[in-house]
Enzyme design. Structure first.
Site, PDB file in Angstrom:
ATOM      1  N   ARG A  29       0.704  -1.210   0.042  1.00  0.00           N
ATOM      2  CA  ARG A  29       0.084   0.047   0.023  1.00  0.00           C
ATOM      3  C   ARG A  29       0.821   1.373   0.001  1.00  0.00           C
ATOM      4  O   ARG A  29       0.388   2.181   0.582  1.00  0.00           O
ATOM      5  CB  ARG A  29      -0.952  -0.139   1.030  1.00  0.00           C
ATOM      6  N   ARG A  33      -2.716   6.475  -0.260  1.00  0.00           N
ATOM      7  CA  ARG A  33      -2.666   6.308   1.497  1.00  0.00           C
ATOM      8  C   ARG A  33      -2.117   7.598   1.595  1.00  0.00           C
ATOM      9  O   ARG A  33      -2.805   8.682   1.635  1.00  0.00           O
ATOM     10  CB  ARG A  33      -1.987   5.181   1.944  1.00  0.00           C
ATOM     11  N   ARG A  42      -5.074  11.828  -7.539  1.00  0.00           N
ATOM     12  CA  ARG A  42      -6.282  10.750  -7.495  1.00  0.00           C
ATOM     13  C   ARG A  42      -7.426  11.354  -7.909  1.00  0.00           C
ATOM     14  O   ARG A  42      -8.250  10.569  -8.508  1.00  0.00           O
ATOM     15  CB  ARG A  42      -6.238  10.323  -5.965  1.00  0.00           C
ATOM     16  N   ASP A  78      -6.262  -2.492  -7.677  1.00  0.00           N
ATOM     17  CA  ASP A  78      -7.152  -2.998  -6.608  1.00  0.00           C
ATOM     18  C   ASP A  78      -7.375  -4.596  -6.883  1.00  0.00           C
ATOM     19  O   ASP A  78      -7.590  -5.002  -8.040  1.00  0.00           O
ATOM     20  CB  ASP A  78      -8.417  -2.063  -6.104  1.00  0.00           C
ATOM     21  N   TYR A 153     -15.048 -10.805  -0.049  1.00  0.00           N
ATOM     22  CA  TYR A 153     -16.111  -9.620  -0.402  1.00  0.00           C
ATOM     23  C   TYR A 153     -17.138  -9.874  -1.240  1.00  0.00           C
ATOM     24  O   TYR A 153     -18.216  -9.062  -0.799  1.00  0.00           O
ATOM     25  CB  TYR A 153     -15.136  -8.516  -1.266  1.00  0.00           C
TER      26      TYR A 153
HETATM   27  O1  CP3 Z   1      -0.068  -1.432  -2.810  1.00  0.00           O
HETATM   28  C1  CP3 Z   1      -0.211  -0.476  -3.387  1.00  0.00           C
HETATM   29  O2  CP3 Z   1      -0.115   0.742  -2.934  1.00  0.00           O
HETATM   30  C2  CP3 Z   1      -0.922  -0.355  -4.505  1.00  0.00           C
HETATM   31  C3  CP3 Z   1      -2.394  -0.563  -4.845  1.00  0.00           C
HETATM   32  C4  CP3 Z   1      -3.558  -1.256  -4.153  1.00  0.00           C
HETATM   33  C5  CP3 Z   1      -4.516  -0.811  -3.416  1.00  0.00           C
HETATM   34  N1  CP3 Z   1      -5.367  -2.016  -3.220  1.00  0.00           N
HETATM   35  C6  CP3 Z   1      -4.869   0.648  -3.785  1.00  0.00           C
HETATM   36  C7  CP3 Z   1      -6.129   1.064  -2.956  1.00  0.00           C
HETATM   37  C8  CP3 Z   1      -3.109  -2.602  -3.607  1.00  0.00           C
HETATM   38  C9  CP3 Z   1      -2.168  -3.655  -3.663  1.00  0.00           C
HETATM   39  C10 CP3 Z   1      -4.539  -3.100  -3.137  1.00  0.00           C
HETATM   40  C11 CP3 Z   1      -4.928  -4.370  -2.491  1.00  0.00           C
HETATM   41  C12 CP3 Z   1      -6.178  -4.559  -1.799  1.00  0.00           C
HETATM   42  N2  CP3 Z   1      -7.286  -3.780  -1.967  1.00  0.00           N
HETATM   43  C13 CP3 Z   1      -6.059  -5.408  -0.723  1.00  0.00           C
HETATM   44  C14 CP3 Z   1      -4.894  -6.327  -0.472  1.00  0.00           C
HETATM   45  C15 CP3 Z   1      -4.032  -5.700   0.601  1.00  0.00           C
HETATM   46  C16 CP3 Z   1      -4.150  -5.416   1.961  1.00  0.00           C
HETATM   47  O3  CP3 Z   1      -4.199  -4.288   2.361  1.00  0.00           O
HETATM   48  O4  CP3 Z   1      -4.734  -6.585   2.708  1.00  0.00           O
HETATM   49  C17 CP3 Z   1      -7.404  -5.366  -0.013  1.00  0.00           C
HETATM   50  C18 CP3 Z   1      -7.844  -6.221   1.124  1.00  0.00           C
HETATM   51  C19 CP3 Z   1      -8.177  -4.299  -1.106  1.00  0.00           C
HETATM   52  C20 CP3 Z   1      -9.530  -3.910  -0.709  1.00  0.00           C
HETATM   53  C21 CP3 Z   1      -9.546  -2.596  -0.533  1.00  0.00           C
HETATM   54  N3  CP3 Z   1      -9.683  -1.644  -1.534  1.00  0.00           N
HETATM   55  C22 CP3 Z   1      -9.566  -2.120   0.855  1.00  0.00           C
HETATM   56  C23 CP3 Z   1      -9.859  -2.848   2.074  1.00  0.00           C
HETATM   57  C24 CP3 Z   1      -9.707  -0.657   0.634  1.00  0.00           C
HETATM   58  C25 CP3 Z   1      -9.478   0.285   1.611  1.00  0.00           C
HETATM   59  C26 CP3 Z   1     -10.571   1.417   2.104  1.00  0.00           C
HETATM   60  C27 CP3 Z   1      -9.930   2.670   2.383  1.00  0.00           C
HETATM   61  O5  CP3 Z   1     -10.149   3.495   1.910  1.00  0.00           O
HETATM   62  O6  CP3 Z   1      -9.034   2.468   3.409  1.00  0.00           O
HETATM   63  C28 CP3 Z   1      -9.413  -0.408  -0.699  1.00  0.00           C
HETATM   64  C29 CP3 Z   1      -9.602   0.862  -1.571  1.00  0.00           C
HETATM   65  C30 CP3 Z   1      -7.905   1.299  -1.785  1.00  0.00           C
HETATM   66  N4  CP3 Z   1      -7.305   0.389  -2.748  1.00  0.00           N
HETATM   67  C31 CP3 Z   1      -7.302   2.448  -1.647  1.00  0.00           C
HETATM   68  C32 CP3 Z   1      -6.351   2.390  -2.359  1.00  0.00           C
HETATM   69  C33 CP3 Z   1      -5.005   3.388  -2.541  1.00  0.00           C
HETATM   70  C34 CP3 Z   1      -7.726   3.649  -0.646  1.00  0.00           C
HETATM   71  C35 CP3 Z   1      -8.020   4.813  -0.843  1.00  0.00           C
HETATM   72  C36 CP3 Z   1      -8.631   5.311  -2.154  1.00  0.00           C
HETATM   73  O7  CP3 Z   1      -9.873   5.068  -2.245  1.00  0.00           O
HETATM   74  O8  CP3 Z   1      -7.853   6.047  -2.936  1.00  0.00           O
END
Ligand code: CP3
Length: 349
Positions: A29, A33, A42, A78, A153
């Site tokens: 991540r 973030r 973004r 994602d 999910y």
């Molecule tokens: O690692 C990286 O920086 C690359 C990008 C990446 C994202 N999601 C972008 C993202 C990766 C590798 C993921 C994987 C992912 N997505 C996982 C596995 C990794 C882990 O953390 O366990 C999971 C479980 C997801 C599902 C998901 N997508 C979640 C739980 C969330 C979080 C919600 C939040 O807002 O915190 C997302 C949204 C997401 N995917 C964001 C990002 C940068 C959050 C911010 C946004 O919407 O801009």
């Protein structure tokens, strides 16, 4: 077909447990973030829109490499992108994560999970990988969600604490469960192969929520499907990383699924994880992401403890034990990278 161009990088050599000068580091991540430059490009709306725009997605992929000096980039995408692209009906809500309006509940729902044709369904992923690889001078890690974590999910309809519906399906209707997992494994394989063909030098399979399962549930319901994904990717020649959270009791099984590298969260030390995973596999981890919030000096000390637990083993990639927390200070993460690069020695043994 192998990454080729990056075979001599510290990151790829560490994945293969080959000797190399210094411990490589990247952060799960890391793209997005906590970076202000991420928030600037973004835009608003679903993250799926940003992912579908190769201009923005490639730029976001590069940002943490410029900012932190990490040894690998991870594709900005994602884990729900393939299921979304075949029309299952899943979105990602800012601050919440993936949400599904009609969760997977019966055999009929399999019809919403047709095979993925990456060139037609996710051309933007391929284009983002190509552009990022062209601009990068470190390896790019492609990724997919593991069948279990994506299933959780689709079945729960959103983030879940106990994953009770998912477990109930796994245990209550094993035949349907395995069909669902087969479809999701096919999505992961098609997506990962397309990312490697476009230039990804390694792949990571995220099974973030596998730690909610007992060893028997994992053995029967999950391991064969993750193993099929990882073993199929073996023909590409790129290193495969297999990661989950809370998987201390599953590390031996995860190490047996065919990955070159096993991700370790912060609950198990690297030396103990190495004992559980056994020889022949590299490890990746495992600084507690919460420690980054304690400031520079605490984070540096904790990073040194992780390095000490690895004790110079060549099969090691420094990472967090889970993803970067949104409230992390980018400067603290940059200092962690510096400590790893300055002090992370690899001993030939
Ligand atoms: O690692 C990286 O920086 C690359 C990008 C990446 C994202 N999601 C972008 C993202 C990766 C590798 C993921 C994987 C992912 N997505 C996982 C596995 C990794 C882990 O953390 O366990 C999971 C479980 C997801 C599902 C998901 N997508 C979640 C739980 C969330 C979080 C919600 C939040 O807002 O915190 C997302 C949204 C997401 N995917 C964001 C990002 C940068 C959050 C911010 C946004 O919407 O801009």
């Amino acid at each position: 077909m192998s990454g080729g161009r990056f075979d001599d990088s510290d990151f790829v050599r560490a994945c293969r447990s080959e000797p190399h000068p210094r411990v490589p580091v990247w952060f799960m991540r890391q793209a997005g973030r906590s970076l202000p430059e991420y928030r600037a490009v973004r835009g608003t709306g679903s993250i799926l829109d940003a992912i579908a725009d190769p201009d923005r997605a490639a730029e976001i992929t590069l940002q943490p490499v410029d900012r932190y000096g990490v040894d690998a980039a991870i594709l900005f995408s994602d884990i729900v992108v393939p299921a979304h692209a075949v029309g299952f009906g899943v979105d990602v809500e800012p601050g919440t994560g993936p949400v599904v309006s009609r969760p997977f509940a019966s055999r009929r729902d399999l019809d919403r999970l047709r095979p993925l044709d990456p060139a037609a369904d996710t051309p933007y992923v391929i284009e983002t990988v190509r552009r990022a690889v062209e601009a990068l001078d470190v390896p790019l890690i492609g990724f997919a969600g593991a069948p279990f974590t994506v299933a959780s999910y689709l079945v729960e309809g959103g983030p879940s604490r106990h994953h009770a519906r998912t477990k109930a399906l796994m245990v209550g209707d094993a035949a349907l469960w395995h069909e669902l997992m087969d479809r999701l494994a096919d999505l992961a394989i098609a997506s990962l192969v397309s990312q490697v063909e476009a230039g990804a030098a390694a792949v990571q399979l995220f099974d973030s929520w596998a730690g909610v399962l007992s060893p028997d549930q994992y053995r029967r319901g999950v391991a064969p499907h993750s193993a099929r994904v990882l073993e199929t990717l073996g023909s590409t020649g790129v290193p495969r990383i297999h990661f989950g959270v809370g998987t201390g009791e599953l590390l031996d099984q995860m190490g047996g699924c065919g990955a070159d590298v096993v991700g370790v969260d912060f609950r198990v030390s690297i030396d103990e994880a190495r004992r559980r995973v056994g020889p022949g596999r590299a490890l990746q981890g495992n600084l507690d992401p919460a420690v980054v919030l304690a400031g520079e000096s605490a984070a540096r000390d904790a990073a040194r403890e992780v390095l000490a637990a690895n004790d110079g083993h060549p099969g090691f990639i420094f990472n967090l034990g889970h993803g970067v927390l949104p409230e992390s200070d980018p400067d603290v993460l940059a200092r962690v990278v510096q400590v790893v690069h300055d002090e992370g020695r690899v001993l030939c043994r």
